[in-house]
Design a protein around this motif. Structure first.
Motif, short mmCIF file in Angstrom:
data_model
loop_
_atom_site.label_atom_id
_atom_site.label_comp_id
_atom_site.label_asym_id
_atom_site.label_seq_id
_atom_site.Cartn_x
_atom_site.Cartn_y
_atom_site.Cartn_z
N PRO A 151 0.84 -1.21 0.00
CA PRO A 151 0.00 0.00 0.00
C PRO A 151 0.87 1.25 0.00
O PRO A 151 2.00 1.25 0.50
N ASP A 152 0.33 2.34 -0.55
CA ASP A 152 1.09 3.58 -0.67
C ASP A 152 1.64 4.05 0.67
O ASP A 152 2.80 4.47 0.77
N GLU A 153 0.81 4.01 1.71
CA GLU A 153 1.24 4.53 3.02
C GLU A 153 2.40 3.70 3.58
O GLU A 153 3.37 4.26 4.09
N ARG A 154 2.29 2.38 3.47
CA ARG A 154 3.35 1.52 4.00
C ARG A 154 4.63 1.70 3.19
O ARG A 154 5.73 1.76 3.75
N ARG A 155 4.47 1.79 1.88
CA ARG A 155 5.64 2.01 1.03
C ARG A 155 6.31 3.34 1.35
O ARG A 155 7.53 3.44 1.40
N GLY A 156 5.50 4.35 1.61
CA GLY A 156 6.04 5.66 1.96
C GLY A 156 6.83 5.63 3.26
O GLY A 156 7.88 6.26 3.38
#
Length: 248
Positions: A151-156
């Motif tokens: 997910p974008d948040e985790r990747r960020g």
């Protein structure tokens, strides 16, 4: 599992296969009549091999055709664009290809499907300990993580922590008189993402002028499940675990 691709092409433009090293191949075998056309007892097939990190592009003719221009020019532009951006995430590549190549003068339906062959091998990268290298390191790591469906948040969070650890190594591990490299490894265990950032330098002792700095460690501890730092005469290794990052 073997990387073998078997395909039939029912009247569509040829698929494009680009290897991790940037070699481009048009897959123009397996030519058969269009679907819903004349029925034939069987369709011919062709084979190709998708090596780790290679990308396979399927697209509709609206991406490459332009009025008054031979289609070979559109195919040339497409090949050059995919080779140039092959290290980007598949989502970014699809968006950029449509934005760059579809003709504004001849609106047409455009379909782009891009597949990257993954490998279970960890992400590994060594770079000179210079601040101007950090942006490329973050982009490469973000692409590797994106292709694993995080997910974008985790990747960020992971890229943020990685950037802080690399920046610390760049700033503290070496001196102007002694240069060196920073090594980054990222492993997907199937459940966790594990980062290792190492150098071969001797960290400088913080001065009083640095008292209002040093937020990198706090950021890493805030977003990672665990942070371990081993420092000695042979260098420093930072190991971070993001628990459950890839679990379904």
């Amino acid at each position: 599992a073997t990387g073998e691709l078997r395909y039939s092409t029912a009247g569509h433009p040829p698929m494009l296969l680009v290897t991790h090293d940037g070699e481009a191949h048009w897959l123009d075998g397996g030519r058969t009549p269009p679907l819903c056309g004349a029925q034939s007892p069987g369709r011919s097939e062709a084979r190709a091999t998708l090596g780790p990190g290679s990308v396979l592009l399927l697209y509709s003719d609206g991406l490459v055709e332009r009025r008054g221009e031979h289609i070979s020019e559109g195919l040339r532009r497409l090949r050059e664009a995919v080779v140039a951006m092959r290290e980007a995430s598949v989502e970014e590549m699809c968006d950029r290809l449509v934005e760059m190549l579809r003709s504004p003068a001849k609106p047409d339906d455009v379909v782009v499907l891009l597949v990257r062959a993954l490998t279970s091998a960890p992400f590994r990268l060594s770079f000179p300990a210079r601040s101007e290298e950090l942006g490329a390191v973050r982009r490469a790591a973000r692409s590797w993580l994106s292709d694993r469906g995080l997910p974008d948040e985790r990747r960020g969070d992971i890229v943020l922590a990685l950037g802080e650890a690399c920046a610390n190594a760049v700033e503290h591990a070496y001196t102007p008189a002694v240069s060196g490299d920073v090594t980054v490894e990222i492993e997907d265990t199937g459940e966790d993402i594990v980062l290792s950032i190492g150098d071969r330098g001797t960290w400088k002792t913080p001065s009083d002028e640095d008292s209002d700095r040093g937020r990198g460690a706090n950021i890493m501890e805030a977003v990672a499940s665990s942070v371990d730092v081993e420092s000695g005469r042979d260098g420093t290794l930072v190991r971070m675990v993001f628990a459950g990052a890839t679990a379904p």
